[in-house]
Each structure stands twice: as C-alpha cells, then as structure tokens.
Design a protein around this motif. Sequence first.
Motif, PDB file in Angstrom:
ATOM      1  N   ARG A   1      57.167  47.135 -34.062  1.00  0.00           N
ATOM      2  CA  ARG A   1      57.115  48.539 -33.667  1.00  0.00           C
ATOM      3  C   ARG A   1      56.365  49.371 -34.709  1.00  0.00           C
ATOM      4  N   TYR A   2      56.648  49.124 -35.990  1.00  0.00           N
ATOM      5  CA  TYR A   2      55.988  49.906 -37.041  1.00  0.00           C
ATOM      6  C   TYR A   2      54.499  49.589 -37.116  1.00  0.00           C
ATOM      7  N   LEU A   3      54.152  48.294 -37.016  1.00  0.00           N
ATOM      8  CA  LEU A   3      52.746  47.911 -37.142  1.00  0.00           C
ATOM      9  C   LEU A   3      51.913  48.463 -35.993  1.00  0.00           C
ATOM     10  N   SER A   4      52.475  48.444 -34.793  1.00  0.00           N
ATOM     11  CA  SER A   4      51.720  48.987 -33.656  1.00  0.00           C
ATOM     12  C   SER A   4      51.525  50.494 -33.803  1.00  0.00           C
ATOM     13  N   LYS A   5      52.556  51.190 -34.296  1.00  0.00           N
ATOM     14  CA  LYS A   5      52.421  52.631 -34.503  1.00  0.00           C
ATOM     15  C   LYS A   5      51.395  52.932 -35.595  1.00  0.00           C
ATOM     16  N   THR A   6      51.433  52.168 -36.697  1.00  0.00           N
ATOM     17  CA  THR A   6      50.494  52.395 -37.796  1.00  0.00           C
ATOM     18  C   THR A   6      49.073  52.070 -37.379  1.00  0.00           C
ATOM     19  N   ALA A   7      48.902  51.001 -36.588  1.00  0.00           N
ATOM     20  CA  ALA A   7      47.561  50.626 -36.144  1.00  0.00           C
ATOM     21  C   ALA A   7      46.934  51.740 -35.302  1.00  0.00           C
ATOM     22  N   LYS A   8      47.731  52.359 -34.435  1.00  0.00           N
ATOM     23  CA  LYS A   8      47.214  53.468 -33.626  1.00  0.00           C
ATOM     24  C   LYS A   8      46.803  54.639 -34.504  1.00  0.00           C
ATOM     25  N   GLU A   9      47.597  54.929 -35.537  1.00  0.00           N
ATOM     26  CA  GLU A   9      47.260  56.042 -36.421  1.00  0.00           C
ATOM     27  C   GLU A   9      45.983  55.755 -37.210  1.00  0.00           C
ATOM     28  N   VAL A  10      45.818  54.504 -37.667  1.00  0.00           N
ATOM     29  CA  VAL A  10      44.620  54.142 -38.428  1.00  0.00           C
ATOM     30  C   VAL A  10      43.377  54.255 -37.544  1.00  0.00           C
ATOM     31  N   VAL A  11      43.482  53.765 -36.308  1.00  0.00           N
ATOM     32  CA  VAL A  11      42.341  53.856 -35.391  1.00  0.00           C
ATOM     33  C   VAL A  11      41.995  55.318 -35.114  1.00  0.00           C
ATOM     34  N   SER A  12      43.022  56.137 -34.923  1.00  0.00           N
ATOM     35  CA  SER A  12      42.789  57.550 -34.659  1.00  0.00           C
ATOM     36  C   SER A  12      42.111  58.232 -35.841  1.00  0.00           C
ATOM     37  N   VAL A  13      42.568  57.944 -37.058  1.00  0.00           N
ATOM     38  CA  VAL A  13      41.951  58.541 -38.246  1.00  0.00           C
ATOM     39  C   VAL A  13      40.518  58.056 -38.406  1.00  0.00           C
ATOM     40  N   GLY A  14      40.301  56.772 -38.111  1.00  0.00           N
ATOM     41  CA  GLY A  14      38.946  56.241 -38.219  1.00  0.00           C
ATOM     42  C   GLY A  14      37.977  56.909 -37.253  1.00  0.00           C
ATOM     43  N   LYS A  15      38.438  57.186 -36.026  1.00  0.00           N
ATOM     44  CA  LYS A  15      37.567  57.837 -35.052  1.00  0.00           C
ATOM     45  C   LYS A  15      37.254  59.280 -35.456  1.00  0.00           C
ATOM     46  N   LYS A  16      38.267  59.960 -36.009  1.00  0.00           N
ATOM     47  CA  LYS A  16      38.054  61.346 -36.409  1.00  0.00           C
ATOM     48  C   LYS A  16      37.114  61.470 -37.609  1.00  0.00           C
ATOM     49  N   ASN A  17      37.057  60.444 -38.460  1.00  0.00           N
ATOM     50  CA  ASN A  17      36.252  60.506 -39.687  1.00  0.00           C
ATOM     51  C   ASN A  17      35.027  59.607 -39.601  1.00  0.00           C
TER      52      ASN A  17
END
Length: 939
Positions: free
Chosen positions: A825-841
């Motif tokens: 659960r934690y890894l899937s949530k963190t992976a989504k956040e990392v992808v989102s930050v990567g797209k924004k930057n």
Amino acid sequence: MKSDFKLSNLLGTVYKKGNLVFTKDGSKLLSPVGNRVTCFDLIRSQSFTFSYQHRKNIQCIALNRNNTLLISVDEDGRAILVNFVSRVVLHHFNFKSKVSNVEFSPCGKYFAVAVGRFVQVWKTPDFTEDRQFAPFVRHRVYSGHFDDVLSISWSENSKYFISTSKDMTARIYSLESSDSDVARTFSGHRDYVVNAFFSKDNDVIYTVSKDGALFRWEYTESLNEEDEEGKDDEEIKEEKPRQWRIAAKNFFYANGKLRCATFHPQSNLLVVGFSNGEFRIYELGDEFNHIQSLSMGQNTVDTVNINKTGEWLAFGSSKLGQLLVYEWQSESYILKQQGHFDSMNTLCYSPDGSRVVTGSDDGKIKIWDVASGFCLMTFTEHTSAVTQVQFAKRGQVLFSSSLDGTIRAFDLIRFRNFKTFTATSRIQFNCLAVDPSGEIIVGGSQDTFEIYVWSVQTGQLLDSLTGHEGPISCLAFGQENSMLASASWDKTVRVWNIFSRSQTVEPIEISSDVLCLTMRPDCKELAVSTLDGHITVFDIEDARQVHLIDARKDIISGRFLEDKFVSQNSNRGKYFDTIAYSFDGSTLLAGGYNNSICMYDIDNEVLLKRFIVSENMSIDGTLQFLKSGKITDAGINSDLIDRNGENSDLEDRIDNTLPGSQRGGDPSERRTRPAIRVTCLQFSPTTSAFAAATTEGLLVYSVNQELVFDPFDLDVDITPESTLESLEQKEYLVALIMALRLNETYLIHRVVENVPLKDIKLIAQDIPVLYVNRILNFVGEVLNKLDSPHIEFYLIWIKSLLVQHGDYMASHKFEFRPALKLLSRYLSKTAKEVVSVGKKNEYLLTFLSASKDLKEDASEGKGDDAQSEEDEDGIHSFVADGDDDEEMDDGDSDGEWMGPSDSNLNMNMKLKSKASGQPLTFAGENDDDDSEDDELIEV
C-alpha cells in the motif's frame, strides 16, 4: 488466527442527529452517528468510532475545554461520561427526562443540562476531590421557564449562563446563590428563542429566534429625567443603576425558518442555518453585516458549530445524513460527506485493503477510505438497487450488479463507467463473480435459472451455463484458479470449469435451500449456508462433506416491538444470509437477518466469538424480552403509538410517512421501523480487520495492534536500559531483538534508525526468522502511519529482509500477508506521488540536464581556482577548485557558494534529461574518501 476483534470505525454514516462539537484546537470534529459517536481528524484525515453504545439515538454531546471528558445523552435522558483520551466509559447516569442540550462551563468545573423546562447544573467529576462517592453531584436546579429549554450558553468567566426556551424568552442565571438578583428574563421575541450568546466582554447578549429575529441586549445605565435634576455628576455616577435593555433589532429575511445558530465571540461572527438548506455568516458589533450565504442542499440545516479560531464551520443535516466542514475565508470545503440514502446491500475490500466499496438500495456505489473514514467517490450510473460489488484482482477495475438489469465496470483510475454488460433479455441481476485473471465475468439472476458469462475486454456475452432448476442465489470464484461455484434455490451447488464450459464434479445435493456460499482462498473447499440454519463445508475435488456447523443456537435474532413473545421463541432470522472465509481458511464469519455476527473455527466446528451488531432500541430486533410495562390496556406497545400530532410545531405535525413502507425513499419517512440486519461480510486482505454492512452502517472490526507493551520471550535481563546500552556498544542485532521482545514502539524506532547503512544487510541476514514478520510489520506501520522521511533507508531494510528471507516468506505466505499488504500500500502510494512530481517538474529536469552540458563546456580550459563566468546563453556556472579539499564558505563574494554550508549536505541524485540523456550529479561532499576532486555544484 486472532479472534480479539473490536469495533474500530463506523463508515457509511457520518451524521444522524444531535449537535456537532469541535475539540479545543479545532482539528477534530465529534459527530453523533445513531447511538455512537465518531471522531474525525480533519488534519490527518483519520477517523475512529467510540466503542460504547447508547440504548437510543444520541440527542446531544459535549466536550470540556481540556479535551479530557466527553458526555453524551440519548433521547431518553441517559448519559454516558467518557474519558476522551483513553476512550474508556467512566460513568452511566439517567436524568429521567428528555435532555435537549448539555454544555460544559469554560472553567471545566461544572456542566449545565437542559432537562425539560429546568436547567440543572452539575459538578464535573474530579479525581482530586476526597470522599466523592457519587461521580455526578448536582450543584443546583434553575427554574423560571414555562416550556422546554432549547439551549444553554456560558459566559467566558463561567459565572453566568443563558438559557433559551420554547416560551419565547431567554433567562440569565448566576452560578452562585449570592447573585440571585442577576436573574433576568429577556422577552420580546415572537417565536422560539433558538439560542443566545455572550459577547467577548460579557457586556452584550445576542438572542436569536426561530422567526429570524436577532436582538442585541446591552447592560446599560438607566435613569429617569426627574432624578437627573439637581444632582451633580459624581452623585449620578454613584447612584446609576444598570439593567439589560434592547439596543438593536435585526432580521434575517430568509425563505425558511431559522433552525440553528452559533456565535464566535473573538471575531464577532454569527452563523445561522435555515430549514431550506441555506446558511449565512454575519459580523456583529456596532453594525449588522452580511458576509456570506451558501446552500448545502434543499434539506434543513439541523446543527452548526464553529471552531476556536473561527475559520472552520461544521454543519449537519439529519434528513440525508450530510456532514460539512466549510472554511469561510477561502470559500472551500474541508470535509463534505454524505452516507447512503438507503440500506447497504453489499461491500467489497480493495486488494490492498485500503478502501471499501459499498452498494445500496438507493442505486449508488460509494468508495470509502478505511483510514480516514471518508467517501472518496460516488457512482450513480445504476438506476436501481445495487446487489453486489467486486474488484478485479489488480484493484483498478470495479464490477457491480444491479436490479436495473445491468452489470457495470468502473475504472478506478479515471473514476468512470467504461463498460456495461447486459443479457439477451431484461432480467434483474442479484449476484456476480469475477475470474482471478480478470478476463471473464459471470452474473446470476432470480428471474432465470442460467448463469451468464461475458468477456471483460469485448463486453460480449460469451455463453450461458444451464443446469440449475431454480433461481441463482450466489456465485463465487476462487483466488487460485478459474473454478466457479454456483448455488441455487434448487438445493444444489455446482462447480464449473469456466474455460472448458463443463462441470468438474457432480452437482452437490443440499438438504435445504442454499442462501449463500463462499470458496476457500486455496480453492480446495467451499462453505454453504442454508435456510435450515446449517453451515456445510464440502471438499471440491471429490464433492464430499467434511464439516457441518449447526448455527441456530448461536444466533441472537431479537424480537420486534409488535411481537408478543421473547426472541428465544422466534424463528425469524435463524439462518445466515452471508458468510466469508478468513485469509488462511481456518475461520468463517457468518451474519444474516439478526443481531449477531458469528465467528467459527471450521476444523473444530465451534463458535469462537459472537459480535453484537447494535444495542440501539430504536431499531427492531435488538431487544430480547417483552417489557410488559410498555403494553397499554389495548394490548399495544406504547412505542408504536404515533404522537406526532401532539407536537407544537406545524412542520412536526405533518405526516408524510407511507403506510407499510420499509425500503426506498426517505428513511425518516417510513411508518415501519427499520430492523437490524447484516447484509454482507468480508475479511480485509490485510487480515487484521473485517467489515460488516448492516442497518446501522458499515461496521469495521479490527485487531488492536497499537498495544504499547506486549512482552514476547521476555527475560529478566531485557529492559529498555539494557537495550539502549547494547545500542551504544554498537551491538545492533542484540539491541534490535531486545527491542522487539519488549515491543516498545519508541524503542524499536530508535534502534532501527540507529543501525548504520552498511550493516543493514548483515543484520537482515542474521536476524532469526521468528522476528522477520515483526520487523516488517513495524516498518510498514512507520511508513504508513508516521509518514517517515527516511524513505530510502527503510526501502533498504525491506529489500534486505526480502532477499535474505524470501524463501521462508514464500512458504509462510499467510503469516506474512498483513505486513506485505502494508508495504505494498505504501509503495503504490509513493510511486504515484513520485510520478506526479516527475511530470510536474519535467521542464526543470530538462533545464538542469542542459545546464550540465553547458557547464562541462564552460569548465574546459579553466584554471584551478573557482570562478564564475557567463557563457553565450546567459548561464552562470560555479566551478570548484579541483585541487582544494576544503569546504566552500557561506560567503557572499563573487564566485562563492551562496547557499548553506556543505558540511551537512550529502545527497547524490542522478537525473536524466530527455534532451541530452546525460546524468547530472548533485553533491555537497564526495562520499568516496579516495576521490580527490570535489564534484561540480550547479545553481
């Protein structure tokens, strides 16, 4: 498997009736939900429900200023005093009459209770007082009103309080008997006085009536003109009497009746709610200013409250069960929740256990977050009752069946209905099942005796399985293979191989009508619940019976109000409508049209534990015995007599109920009382909880895993002091095992984070397998609950444990399943956040990669000293001296580093640009001691 499950949360219902209360810091909101109280943490997005229950629905609640004592009173006047911190019930008390309001004084030493037309002031229980034999000691009873008291408001110094009543007046009282001359009646309103408030300096009182009038009362000096003549100013000042007089009258001019109001003295904000669903915000003082007005629907706003800072407003509407928390300055919602309009029919956990999906008779599908208790999404595509919901294996697709003749597929990434499955004729689907591979979906109906099979990818109807001679009651797939089990009213259970379209074994004959079935996770056994109250377990391979449980004596069915016999003599609900296997297949949960949830040990065929769903006497099926005191001379139960015609308000006298209505429509407008029922049960994939869809809402029972002290292989020499001593001596493995044995969270946290990075692999290799599950559970809880910033550090721990003990974990997968679900659960949530930050930057990364190429070109041919130069594109590069090993200063001269000192900066991030494809390295100091050159720092 553990059986010490306790109620942890109540989902699906956020508010029913009563008042809302904020805690002192304004971050938590208490909401009465039926006969229970739920606490919402608005900052952390978490919620929990107190385990205690009232005998009737809660009428009002109050919390003292220190957030230590909570008192709740039900419709009959029975109060429960609770320690808010430890959630322990301290005392039960009966006021023996209807209570409309209860309020703690600001000092916390007293609380006032509106009992009928009287106000009772009681001393707050205090552990410091000696010889206190009664927890509740009454200070005084205040009278003066001629009708029921509606509200009580305290002054800031706790010396005075105002009460408002249905007799269209408000009265001020003094807490002390010596100030009896303070008592004053505020009259002049033409309707009920809903509430009254003190100003910040206690010199002004505001009274608000039901017809929308606001009176401002000031404590001013009063003199006759005759007395003023012939007196000096000094004599006038000494002899001036003071009294409360109306200084101003204001009106709201709304289309509906005023139902609730609250006031914030520090900011002079007044918030009022009306019967047409509108709420308004006013600023009081010298002028009457209207700031905002908004509508939360067409239904009445029953209660309103404001937090201490005056930023958040909480509203509750009981007709639809709506709960809102509104930030008026930014005009945004902090919380906007609403429960199901009708009773729940089904539920399903997501594969990671973080969400629960429920379907209801109102045709809506709601997705609830288990941790926060909030509804994340509502699907309204179905036009009739939803009968079953089920996830695909990966958890990204949700399937639902309905009586509107459709089975729908929902995308939980984009939150939309992307496919609809129908049969060749219009039939009502009452069950469905999804193949573990996610390629096949099957549905059953009580209209026909066939099982319909669709392809998920194409949406086409592939086949219909025939063989049953009665309506299909339940379908179930296993988790390991594509074996399908179907149950029918023809007293048979059939097992199908879905891809070969054949039956694997002969039909299993049952002695009674089959109500539901469930398949063990390993697909080797299936359990069947029948109409005669038995649970039968069959071996799938050879279709033989292996276990039989007689559950009729374990069921607590309860009696209805119109029954003339006790529940023991009733045959109503003596069977189970829903059953569910645990994760390891050793335990079975069962529930039905009764007030009990039973947990059975299958191998020994015994009852492990029985959970009582509700003690709310407002619902049929919770009482056990007949109370002869409530039987009238005509032989009718007095609770069944409709007394709405005796109400004083016209809107309360109007009867909108439908005769004989039990389902559909407004739950508050049924003539028949709702009955307690458990419609669906399911274990959580994390194995530490299970959920039950009931008449009261979605009840979540979990194992309490937050015990501070749980000794495990304890020894005399194992103490926190010796653990810390071993840690100081760098005996990390010994210290970790000692901390795990003590099971002190802070101790494990300290030991784990003090282990050097290079020693993690070695410690993971040497740690006994007995402690692997405990350390994985701890890491999962730290990452999910505490939101630790040391992400990479704990990922190294996880990787080392999985690499070293992977074989053992594979052979004991049921034991490690809860811990792995937490980590997943934690890894899937963190992976989504990392992808989102990567797209924004994305453009920033492109710029940094391009800057590295320009820097390398600019650094060629330069001297040894650090210097700054501007190339053709205007990019500044700071090049460190390649031979100088000293750190860069924090100076502000040209060519020097302008940021913080590099002594604490130790990061090594490699970013790759789409344009150049070259890695860019950031480093404060080189981690490699053998390297002589400091790396380049790009600004």
